[in-house]
Design an enzyme around this catalytic site. Structure first.
Site, PDB file in Angstrom:
ATOM      1  N   SER A 239      -8.469  -3.296   1.523  1.00 24.24           N
ATOM      2  CA  SER A 239      -9.866  -3.680   1.684  1.00 24.24           C
ATOM      3  C   SER A 239      -9.961  -4.878   2.612  1.00 24.24           C
ATOM      4  O   SER A 239      -8.950  -5.410   3.055  1.00 24.24           O
ATOM      5  CB  SER A 239     -10.471  -4.024   0.324  1.00 24.24           C
ATOM      6  OG  SER A 239      -9.913  -5.240  -0.141  1.00 24.24           O
ATOM      7  N   LYS A 240     -11.167  -5.300   2.868  1.00 24.77           N
ATOM      8  CA  LYS A 240     -11.386  -6.408   3.816  1.00 24.77           C
ATOM      9  C   LYS A 240     -10.627  -7.652   3.400  1.00 24.77           C
ATOM     10  O   LYS A 240     -10.280  -8.493   4.213  1.00 24.77           O
ATOM     11  CB  LYS A 240     -12.884  -6.777   3.928  1.00 24.77           C
ATOM     12  CG  LYS A 240     -13.817  -5.608   4.062  1.00 24.77           C
ATOM     13  CD  LYS A 240     -14.450  -5.244   2.712  1.00 24.77           C
ATOM     14  CE  LYS A 240     -14.120  -3.793   2.345  1.00 24.77           C
ATOM     15  NZ  LYS A 240     -14.140  -3.503   0.912  1.00 24.77           N
ATOM     16  N   ARG A 241     -10.397  -7.711   2.102  1.00 27.06           N
ATOM     17  CA  ARG A 241      -9.646  -8.832   1.558  1.00 27.06           C
ATOM     18  C   ARG A 241      -8.277  -8.981   2.233  1.00 27.06           C
ATOM     19  O   ARG A 241      -7.731 -10.060   2.359  1.00 27.06           O
ATOM     20  CB  ARG A 241      -9.417  -8.553   0.067  1.00 27.06           C
ATOM     21  CG  ARG A 241      -9.848  -9.602  -0.826  1.00 27.06           C
ATOM     22  CD  ARG A 241      -9.631  -9.384  -2.293  1.00 27.06           C
ATOM     23  NE  ARG A 241      -8.408  -8.809  -2.753  1.00 27.06           N
ATOM     24  CZ  ARG A 241      -8.248  -7.545  -3.112  1.00 27.06           C
ATOM     25  NH1 ARG A 241      -9.253  -6.724  -3.035  1.00 27.06           N
ATOM     26  NH2 ARG A 241      -7.110  -7.099  -3.552  1.00 27.06           N
TER      27      ARG A 241
END
Length: 472
Positions: A239-241
């Site tokens: 994810s963007k994380r």
RNA sequence: GGUCCCAUCGUCUAGCGGUUAGGACACCGGCCUUUCACGUCGGUAACAGGGGUUCAAGUCCCCUUGGGAUCACCA
């Protein structure tokens, strides 16, 4: 002999992320390898969440990666009337039925089942209803056969079997008349005559009910290949994380498409010990049999290594045209400085990304750069102005400024003073580039040209004189 | 919880019954050197655990453990 047909079918609810890109890539490679057709289909049956921006972003990502499609993009939203017909067909053949249970009732049943630790499966209340009015709001459910099992041989995962009793009577048409995903994919893949479905392995659980639908509809069942998902460094879903997940973001960060393609294909697929593959080679060597079954962690370090490899070995002309926009973004007017191709050649070995290359190229085009005072301080021994002057003067006498003559020229200065090359080259580099991190000095001077080199030396002389005055 | 999937260095992986378990990224060290890099040479580092099958198991089977996916009128 029927034609080999593959498809990539993203839902337009966001940009093209690396996972989707890899799925698209595998489909594309398989199609090209088999000399089949690659079809792009937009799964926009969820009208509420689908956007045109997402469609555009996905197409942009595909194009950037070089994944061209032979048909489409088809939009499912254009085919609602077809799905309707197929629903009617199933209904009239008794393979589907109308269900009048409300969403609220269903939710309640599901909760109760969960609470009592039973399967949250539709209880079949409406499965055998007769003589009910059709104008009451209803959904249409597929009548899943009781008993038996559904088996398929996944190209990647091997044989997978499900007991039919595990399967629900799934809804194929909502109460608003629109079809649902599992039904639509089947109708589309069937009518588009897709021969192999390559998709994320989050779809394995959908596969048996889809197979049942193919059979109910009287279409041949395609082959399935479920590719494992891509994880972030902590082994949770990417994810963007974990950093950028959009392929276009990688373009913007200065990655080359061939590096991204090479990285993505090797994440889950391998060919012996080989790491570097050209597109042509991939088309020749790619095989679904060699795709691994387990999820893989996205490794930015390896991607950046591949990127630097492709920059290093890339065609300077092409890299120069790619570099232009990155430089313009930094406010540089490329036409005002040295030849961009020559600049690229000096930077290829030391740039991991095109952004890095742009940063490294800045000094070529800026004439008002600042000096690294800390580095310069080491050479402020009183002779620096004289040394700069000497270099400048010898440049003035030189008629042809190529790497070799410059080197000879510097060697001569070293010899006459009995000093080492670094004693001359290091300070000269600061004068010409402002700092210590730069391409080989002689290459820099060759690219800069005689005039510009002299001007920079003169500017440095003034600067050093100023410094020395302050010191007293 | 049900169902399904997965399991070799930190990471991507090779291996398809007999290997000193190989390569790549990253990391550490040497060399090269006009800076920074590049390059080059070398090094650390893995078969989750337990049972079988077999003369022989990283490779085949079972179990355990640990991950994950999925169970919508989302796709």
């Amino acid at each position: 002999m029927s034609e080999v047909r593959l498809r990539f079918a993203p839902s337009p609810t966001g940009y093209l992320h690396v996972g989707g890109a890899r799925t698209a890539l595998f489909n594309w490679l398989q199609a090209r390898k088999e000399k089949g057709r690659f079809i792009l289909r937009i799964e926009d049956t969820d009208v509420a969440r689908s956007t045109q921006e997402s469609v555009d972003a996905i197409l942009e990502g595909m194009k950037w990666l070089g994944l061209d499609w032979d048909e489409g993009p088809y939009y499912q939203s254009d085919n609602f009337h077809i799905y309707r017909e197929f629903v009617e067909k199933l209904l009239s053949e008794g393979k589907a039925y109308r269900c009048y249970c409300t969403a609220e009732e269903l939710d309640a049943k599901r909760e109760k089942a969960l609470k009592e630790k039973r399967k949250p499966k539709y209880d079949g209340t409406c499965r055998n209803l007769t003589g009910v009015l059709h104008d009451k709001p209803h959904v249409v459910r597929f009548k899943t056969p009781h008993g038996g099992s559904t088996v398929f041989d996944d190209i990647i995962k091997g044989r997978i079997a499900f007991s039919n009793d595990e399967l629900d009577d799934l809804i194929i048409q909502r109460s608003d008349g629109t079809p649902t995903y599992n039904f639509v994919v089947v109708v589309d893949d069937a009518t588009m005559r897709i021969t192999t479905v390559i998709r994320g392995d989050d779809h394995v659980n959908n596969t048996p009910r889809q197979i049942l639908l193919y059979e109910a509809l009287g279409y041949p069942v395609p082959r399935f290949a479920h590719v494992p998902m891509i994880l972030g460094s902590d082994k949770t879903r990417l994810s963007k994380r974990h950093g950028a997940t959009s392929v276009i973001a990688y373009r913007d960060m200065g990655y080359l498409p061939e590096a991204v393609v090479n990285y993505l294909v090797r994440l889950g697929w391998s060919y012996g010990d080989q790491e570097i593959f050209s597109t042509e080679e991939l088309i020749e060597k790619f095989s679904l049999d060699a795709v691994g079954r387990s999820a893989g962690v996205f490794n930015p370090d390896k991607l950046i290594w591949l990127n630097s490899h492709y920059i290093k070995t890339g065609d300077p002309e092409r890299l120069a045209t790619l570099l232009g926009p990155y430089l313009e973004q930094k406010g540089i007017d490329v036409s005002s400085g040295p030849n961009l191709v020559s600049v690229v050649k000096t930077l290829q070995d030391r740039s991991k990304t095109m952004i890095e290359m742009a940063d490294g190229a800045l000094f070529y085009y800026k004439t008002d750069f600042e000096y690294d005072d800390k580095a310069l301080a080491k050479f402020l021994n009183g002779n620096l102005v004289q040394l700069y002057g000497e270099i400048r003067d010898s440049l003035k006498e030189a008629d042809n400024l190529d790497h070799g003559t410059i080197e000879a020229l510097f060697a001569k200065i070293c010899a006459s003073h009995g000093i080492k090359m670094k004693d001359v080259a290091l300070p000269a580099r600061i004068a010409l580039t402002g700092g210590t991190a730069a391409p080989g000095l002689f290459d820099v001077m060759e690219v800069l040209g005689c005039r510009e080199s002299i001007q920079r030396l003169e500017r440095a002389i003034e600067y050093v004189q100023e410094l020395e005055r302050e010191r007293q």
